[in-house]
Write a protein that holds these residues in place. Sequence first.
Motif, short mmCIF file in Angstrom:
data_model
loop_
_atom_site.label_atom_id
_atom_site.label_comp_id
_atom_site.label_asym_id
_atom_site.label_seq_id
_atom_site.Cartn_x
_atom_site.Cartn_y
_atom_site.Cartn_z
N ARG B 75 1.03 -1.24 -10.18
CA ARG B 75 0.85 -0.80 -8.79
C ARG B 75 -0.15 -1.70 -8.05
O ARG B 75 0.00 -1.93 -6.87
CB ARG B 75 0.46 0.67 -8.71
CG ARG B 75 -0.88 1.01 -9.21
CD ARG B 75 -1.24 2.45 -8.92
NE ARG B 75 -2.49 2.70 -9.60
CZ ARG B 75 -2.60 3.00 -10.87
NH1 ARG B 75 -1.51 3.15 -11.60
NH2 ARG B 75 -3.77 3.17 -11.44
N ALA B 76 -1.13 -2.24 -8.79
CA ALA B 76 -2.09 -3.15 -8.14
C ALA B 76 -1.38 -4.45 -7.75
O ALA B 76 -1.57 -4.97 -6.66
CB ALA B 76 -3.24 -3.43 -9.09
N THR B 78 1.83 -4.78 -7.19
CA THR B 78 2.73 -4.46 -6.09
C THR B 78 1.98 -4.51 -4.77
O THR B 78 2.44 -5.06 -3.78
CB THR B 78 3.34 -3.06 -6.29
OG1 THR B 78 3.97 -3.03 -7.57
CG2 THR B 78 4.36 -2.75 -5.21
N ARG B 79 0.78 -3.92 -4.75
CA ARG B 79 0.00 -3.88 -3.51
C ARG B 79 -0.41 -5.28 -3.06
O ARG B 79 -0.66 -5.51 -1.88
CB ARG B 79 -1.26 -3.03 -3.71
CG ARG B 79 -0.96 -1.55 -3.70
CD ARG B 79 -2.23 -0.78 -3.84
NE ARG B 79 -1.95 0.60 -4.21
CZ ARG B 79 -2.80 1.35 -4.89
NH1 ARG B 79 -3.96 0.87 -5.27
NH2 ARG B 79 -2.49 2.59 -5.19
N ALA B 107 3.93 3.91 1.37
CA ALA B 107 3.07 3.27 0.38
C ALA B 107 2.48 1.99 0.96
O ALA B 107 1.30 1.69 0.77
CB ALA B 107 3.87 2.97 -0.88
N ARG B 108 3.31 1.25 1.69
CA ARG B 108 2.87 -0.02 2.26
C ARG B 108 1.78 0.20 3.30
O ARG B 108 0.75 -0.47 3.30
CB ARG B 108 4.07 -0.70 2.91
CG ARG B 108 3.80 -2.07 3.47
CD ARG B 108 5.01 -2.58 4.22
NE ARG B 108 5.08 -2.03 5.56
CZ ARG B 108 6.19 -2.04 6.31
NH1 ARG B 108 7.31 -2.52 5.83
NH2 ARG B 108 6.16 -1.53 7.52
N ARG B 110 0.08 2.97 3.65
CA ARG B 110 -0.87 3.99 3.17
C ARG B 110 -1.06 5.11 4.18
O ARG B 110 -2.17 5.46 4.53
CB ARG B 110 -2.19 3.34 2.80
CG ARG B 110 -1.95 2.37 1.66
CD ARG B 110 -3.15 1.62 1.24
NE ARG B 110 -2.65 0.42 0.57
CZ ARG B 110 -3.41 -0.47 -0.02
NH1 ARG B 110 -4.70 -0.30 -0.03
NH2 ARG B 110 -2.89 -1.52 -0.61
N LEU B 163 8.73 -2.98 1.18
CA LEU B 163 7.31 -3.19 0.95
C LEU B 163 6.80 -4.45 1.65
O LEU B 163 5.60 -4.72 1.63
CB LEU B 163 7.03 -3.28 -0.56
CG LEU B 163 7.26 -2.00 -1.38
CD1 LEU B 163 7.24 -2.31 -2.86
CD2 LEU B 163 6.21 -0.96 -1.05
N GLY C 198 3.57 0.74 -5.62
CA GLY C 198 2.13 0.65 -5.45
C GLY C 198 1.45 2.00 -5.32
O GLY C 198 0.33 2.11 -4.87
#
Lengths: 301, 247, 321
Positions: B75-76, B78-79, B107-108, B110, B163, C198
Amino acid sequence: MDPILLLLATLDGIAYAALVFLVAVGLTLIFGVMRILNVAHGAFYAIGGYAAASLVLAISDADFSPWLSFPALLVAAAGVGAALGLVIERFLLRHIYAKEEVLQLLVTFAAFMILEDVQRLVWGVQPYSATDPVRLLGTVDVMGIPYNAYQIILLPVIAVMVLLGLRWFLRRTLSGKVITAVTEDRETAIAMGIDARKVFTVTFVIGAVLAALGGALASPTTAIQLGLGAEMIVLSFAVVATAGLGQVEGAALTALLIGLGRSFAVYLVPELDVLIPYMIMVLVLLFRPQGLFAVAEKRRI
Amino acid sequence: MSGTLLEASNLHISFGGVTAADGIDLEVFNGERLAIIGPNGAGKTTFLNICTGYLTPSAGSVRFGRRDITAMAPRAITRMGIARAFQTPQLFHDQRVIDNLLLAAAARERTWNPFRPLQDLPERDEMLELLELFGLAEVSTQMINELPEGNRKLVDIAVALALRPQLLLMDEPTSGVSTLEKFRIMDLLVEALAVQGVTSVFVEHDMEVVKRYADRVAVWSAGHIQSVGPPDQVLADPSVMRDVIGI
Amino acid sequence: MRLVRYLPAVLVLVVAVLPLAVPWLKIVLTVALAKGLAVLGVVVLLRAGQVSFGHAMFFAASAYSAAFLMQGFAGADLAVLLLAGMVCSGTMGAVIGLFVVRYRYIFFGMLNLAFSMVLYALLEKMFHITGGSDGMAVGRPTYLGLELARTSFETALFYTSLGLAGAACWFVHRFLRSPLGEALSAIRTNETRLEYLGISARWILLIAYVLSAVLAGLGGSIIAVNQGVVTPDLGYWIRSGEFVFIAILGGAGHVLGAFAGALVYELVRFYAAAMAADVWQMILGFVLLGIILFASRGIVGLYRDLAAIAPGPRGHREPLR
């Protein structure tokens, strides 16, 4: 710490671990093969205890030789385990093998609720215990302290025999090898023509008999009463989770670890004795989420 | 755009005696489409797993831009801007197509306001446009498990693109799709990548697809990179054809 | 059959008015609402596909916090008790949650059970603090500064509970539709993709877990004040099982189902439990099996089926899921 207390705590811990192991190993065996956590397992333990206590009391009421109480413990365990195991596997679990994991958990939980009231209906709310077997075996001297032979010799011996017997059964006999094959790789085993249904039934009954045996062997030294089943399922889950689901030998070592931990707590910090098994479990799981003896698996993506 | 976006150096990993990567060095350049080809089980998917943090190599490192991402969680990573599409689509099967994309948008950006429905996210139109690009606008309100496999693969890629990554990793984007569909999907995909200016790496089995759509191709064989270069050059090498396709 | 569509609204109205006509029902209905709040907590977690066999621990923890508060500050206000209960259960939820959200399914369910058994054992054993199995008395708090007589306090408590239940329903309903809630149900279907968006599944589950603990805690505070006594039984596994049972009975994963289930359950129990005290668990067990094996959508499912059969305005039919 006083060395005598240390010794007593150790002896208590071993005796306790022997009983917990019998229940936990059945739970872990069933999980390994069927991938179901049987919450009703605690009820098998309690009902095994009730049945054994009743049978032993009946033998002493009927003025038969009190030595018959030893085979009576085994007969009660085998009878209860086989009957309950067969009924629950056949009429309940069989319908849910293809269902979601949550639903499987709920179904065995429902079975547990039902069996809790079965105990209340059959045996009422008063505690049962049958002390004949403890009295008959007398005490042995351990460094000057008399300790009853039932707990210090018979229970550990039976636990070790069960462990060795299971190892032999799983590794040397055909049925055992089939069970091991299903545990390790269910899809391949079924593809090779193994009858999974039969394996499930056999495994579940073996597990149920072991739990009932734990209860039966506990009945001479513990008051069997309502609520015992819930305590035991949670404790044996703690053992099984700490060892790693599906680990037979691991369950034995972990039962010993947790049994000793608990009995030392009884002597040192009596208010916290119930906490110790779970603290051990939480500590282990924090560092090894898959348990002490299991290997972590990753999903293929 | 030029320069190195992702750089894997000296990667080693093995599974129970099978070596999937035995000293892999591979660079991905800004703006390119890199295809990875090679026999089954050679470790191509393992490479994607390492680059996204799903697996940690026993030795070697992966750099993304200036940062070492070798031991980071998926996930890190991905971010940071690496998105991934899967060989078997990984989607939320009992949610609608648009919900799957909106969740990516949430998610993108937040946006975790617990009072605002996912439906009302301001990125909704952007997501519909993205679906339009893949020809999926009509099925936007269908449940994922009602879609045919080919469309599911497209949604999987669309979710990754939602994303707005810098780099998109894809695992056989056209597997399980009919030959006829293949080129249509790849055309859509290449256009979508160009619109967003996304660099991409895709594992591929189909040499026709590689020839038509890859800028460069890397040949993965027995844990090594056998050769890298433009498709017409690499695929003309008889030893590559022998190792990869078995002729 | 058209009436079926308005059934939920009618039911809420009936529940609100009933205590005026039948005053002694107030206490039963307040219990149902309190349990409904705890069940709502279980429902939130069911959305992520997780079942907790230990949620009664939060119920008990905040009930005891109310008892301790009343013991320390006689005449504390109801609002303070409710707030303190939520803070207490929320904090406990955060601490236990940090551990249990690392696990799913069997482990999640059983670890919750284990923690609740520990709390139960402590409540029983710490006799000098908790009064052991006899429990503690909880005095009547003031209501927004007013000292009310028993019956008017009960009425006030009932309507407060009804209001809180309504607010909780509304909030959970919004929450489950927000990105957080949608991500929560994504935990059930594909955690891999969630990670590759994410999003941390553990964080999402932790937020939901704390929310569910607070809801259970709110119910616990209400029960404590309503009964005037707290005992370790509030945290026993049977109570947790009851919450799970009601959640499934109401229709797993449905917000209104939690309260519909709790009302039905509490009313049936009120009339039938005395007759069948010894086999109550058994009946629950069999009903639970029946629902899981034959009608997995519970009361809400039944209602939806009815509503779908009844032709609504413009012949619209609610789709069967």
